[in-house]
Design an enzyme around this catalytic site. Structure first.
Site, PDB file in Angstrom:
ATOM      1  N   LYS A   8      -4.437  10.123  -1.330  1.00 24.04           N
ATOM      2  CA  LYS A   8      -3.186  10.270  -0.561  1.00 24.04           C
ATOM      3  C   LYS A   8      -2.087   9.444  -1.230  1.00 24.04           C
ATOM      4  O   LYS A   8      -2.328   8.745  -2.225  1.00 24.04           O
ATOM      5  CB  LYS A   8      -3.380   9.811   0.877  1.00 24.04           C
ATOM      6  CG  LYS A   8      -3.671   8.309   1.019  1.00 24.04           C
ATOM      7  CD  LYS A   8      -3.803   7.921   2.490  1.00 24.04           C
ATOM      8  CE  LYS A   8      -4.063   6.428   2.641  1.00 24.04           C
ATOM      9  NZ  LYS A   8      -4.181   6.021   4.037  1.00 24.04           N
ATOM     10  N   GLY A   9      -0.890   9.537  -0.647  1.00 22.82           N
ATOM     11  CA  GLY A   9       0.216   8.686  -1.058  1.00 22.82           C
ATOM     12  C   GLY A   9       0.592   8.837  -2.522  1.00 22.82           C
ATOM     13  O   GLY A   9       0.542   9.925  -3.108  1.00 22.82           O
ATOM     14  N   ASP A  50     -15.301   3.081  -4.403  1.00 23.02           N
ATOM     15  CA  ASP A  50     -14.752   1.974  -3.612  1.00 23.02           C
ATOM     16  C   ASP A  50     -14.562   0.824  -4.582  1.00 23.02           C
ATOM     17  O   ASP A  50     -15.542   0.282  -5.120  1.00 23.02           O
ATOM     18  CB  ASP A  50     -15.724   1.587  -2.487  1.00 23.02           C
ATOM     19  CG  ASP A  50     -15.196   0.442  -1.631  1.00 23.02           C
ATOM     20  OD1 ASP A  50     -14.307  -0.307  -2.095  1.00 23.02           O
ATOM     21  OD2 ASP A  50     -15.680   0.281  -0.497  1.00 23.02           O
ATOM     22  N   VAL A  51     -13.315   0.440  -4.818  1.00 27.29           N
ATOM     23  CA  VAL A  51     -13.030  -0.541  -5.879  1.00 27.29           C
ATOM     24  C   VAL A  51     -13.542  -1.937  -5.544  1.00 27.29           C
ATOM     25  O   VAL A  51     -13.573  -2.808  -6.426  1.00 27.29           O
ATOM     26  CB  VAL A  51     -11.517  -0.586  -6.218  1.00 27.29           C
ATOM     27  CG1 VAL A  51     -11.004   0.787  -6.634  1.00 27.29           C
ATOM     28  CG2 VAL A  51     -10.690  -1.157  -5.071  1.00 27.29           C
ATOM     29  N   TYR A  78      -0.177  -9.578   0.634  1.00 27.53           N
ATOM     30  CA  TYR A  78       0.121  -8.446  -0.252  1.00 27.53           C
ATOM     31  C   TYR A  78       0.971  -8.860  -1.464  1.00 27.53           C
ATOM     32  O   TYR A  78       0.570  -8.593  -2.604  1.00 27.53           O
ATOM     33  CB  TYR A  78       0.845  -7.357   0.550  1.00 27.53           C
ATOM     34  CG  TYR A  78       1.211  -6.133  -0.260  1.00 27.53           C
ATOM     35  CD1 TYR A  78       0.228  -5.273  -0.740  1.00 27.53           C
ATOM     36  CD2 TYR A  78       2.541  -5.837  -0.548  1.00 27.53           C
ATOM     37  CE1 TYR A  78       0.567  -4.144  -1.474  1.00 27.53           C
ATOM     38  CE2 TYR A  78       2.892  -4.708  -1.273  1.00 27.53           C
ATOM     39  CZ  TYR A  78       1.907  -3.868  -1.744  1.00 27.53           C
ATOM     40  OH  TYR A  78       2.236  -2.756  -2.476  1.00 27.53           O
ATOM     41  N   THR A  81       4.861   6.055   2.647  1.00 31.62           N
ATOM     42  CA  THR A  81       3.414   6.316   2.639  1.00 31.62           C
ATOM     43  C   THR A  81       2.780   5.594   3.835  1.00 31.62           C
ATOM     44  O   THR A  81       3.443   4.813   4.528  1.00 31.62           O
ATOM     45  CB  THR A  81       2.737   5.790   1.348  1.00 31.62           C
ATOM     46  OG1 THR A  81       2.785   4.362   1.371  1.00 31.62           O
ATOM     47  CG2 THR A  81       3.411   6.320   0.099  1.00 31.62           C
TER      48      THR A  81
END
Ligand code: NAP
Length: 253
Positions: free
Chosen positions: A26-27, A73-74, A176, A211
Site C-alpha cells: 500500500k501507500g 516481515d522486516v 519516528y 497515506t
C-alpha cells in the site's frame, strides 16, 4: 547459494531488472512498485500479510507490471532469510532493493511521554529492519551488474530541517523522526563501505503524502512521493551514492 540456483533465470544481456520493494502492499511502496513495473522491471512486492500482499500483486499485474509476491516481515530474521532464499532460487541475483517499509511508532511522540516500546518498534522496523534486509540481500545484489539500494527516509530525519529556527519540519517526534535520522546516518556508513563496489545506495524523501502513515493528511499523492525513489532506483552507473534527495535535489542532513 545452493545448487537450485543453477536453474535460476540468468542475468543475460536484456534480461529484465529484478527489484524488491519492502512494504509494497500500500501507500508509497505500492506506487514505487508500480513505477518500477512501468520501467519493464520484475518487481517483488515485499509484504507481511498474505491477503494484502496478493491483492497488491493482483492490482499491479492488472496495471501491466510484472509483479510477484515476496512474504516479508522486516523485523523477523527468519522471514528475511526466506525472502532472500526465494529471490536466490528464482533469479540468483537482485538488481534493486527499495527499503520502504516503516512505522511511526504510535503516540504520544513527545520525548517526555513516549512509550519506549514504541521507540523500539520504530527503530526495529525503520533502522534495524533496513540493515537486516540489506545485509541478507547483499550477496544477491553483488551479483547484479548495476546494483542499487534506495532507503526511504523523510525530511523529518534531517536535523537541520528539524532545528532551523522557525522552520521546524513536522510535529514533535521522539520515535519516528529520530529513527529516520538514524537511518540516514547508517546509510552514509553503507555508502562509505560499499564505495568501490558499484553498489549505489541513497536516501529518498517522498514529501508529505496522503497515506495510512499520517491518516491521509499529506498533501501529495503516494505516486508523487514514489517518483524520487524510482529515479534513485534507476540511477546510471557512476551516479551518486550516500546522498539524501527529494525530487528537487539534495536535502540538508
Ligand atoms: P504506509 O502507507 O503506512 O505503508 C507502510 C508500509 O510498510 C506498509 O506496506 C506496511 O505493511 C509496511 N510495513 C510496516 N512494518 C512492516 C514490517 N515489519 N515488515 C514489512 N512491512 C512492514 O506508509 P507510507 O506513507 O507509504 O510510507 C512509505 C515510506 O515513506 C516509509 O518509509 C515512510 O517513513 C516514508 N515517508 C512517508 C511520508 C508520508 O508523508 N507518507 C513522508 C516521508 C517519508 P502493513 O500493511 O502490513 O502494515
Amino acid at each position: 547459494m545452493n545448487e537450485k540456483n543453477e536453474q535460476h533465470e540468468q542475468h543475460e544481456q536484456g534480461a529484465p531488472t529484478v527489484a524488491l520493494v519492502t512494504g509494497a502492499n500500500k501507500g508509497i511502496g505500492y506506487e514505487i512498485a508500480a513505477g518500477l513495473g512501468a520501467l519493464g522491471w520484475r518487481v517483488g512486492v515485499g509484504a507481511r500479510d498474505e491477503g494484502r500482499r496478493e491483492a497488491a500483486v493482483e492490482a499491479l499485474r492488472a496495471g501491466g507490471a510484472d509483479a510477484f509476491g515476496v512474504p516479508l516481515d522486516v523485523t523477523d530474521d527468519a522471514s528475511v532469510a526466506a525472502a532472500a532464499e526465494l529471490l536466490a532460487d528464482r533469479f540468483g541475483r537482485l538488481d534493486v532493493l527499495v527499503n520502504n517499509a516503516a512505522v511511526t511508532g504510535g503516540s504520544p511522540q513527545e520525548p517526555t511521554l513516549v512509550d519506549l516500546a514504541e521507540v523500539r518498534l520504530a527503530v526495529e522496523t525503520n533502522v534495524l529492519g533496513v540493515i537486516r534486509v540489506t545485509n541478507a540481500l547483499l550477496p544477491l545484489l553483488r551479483r547484479s551488474a548495476s546494483p542499487r539500494i534506495v532507503n526511504m527516509s523523510s525530511g523529518v530525519g534531517s536535523l537541520t530541517l528539524q532545528s532551523r529556527p522557525g522552520e521546524e519540519t513536522g510535529p514533535i517526534s521522539a520515535a519516528y523522526s529520530p529513527s529516520k535520522t538514524f537511518l540516514n546516518a547508517v546509510t552514509v556508513q553503507y555508502a562509505k563501505e560499499l564505495r568501490d563496489t558499484g553498489i549505489l545506495i541513497n536516501l529518498a524523501c517522498p514529501g508529505y503524502c496522503a497515506t495510512d502513515l499520517n491518516g491521509h493528511r499529506g498533501v501529495r499523492t503516494p505516486a508523487q512521493g514514489a517518483a524520487i525513489a524510482v529515479r534513485l532506483a534507476a540511477l546510471p552507473d557512476g551516479g551518486p551514492s550516500g546522498g539524501f534527495f527529494n525530487e528537487d535535489g539534495p536535502l540538508p542532513w
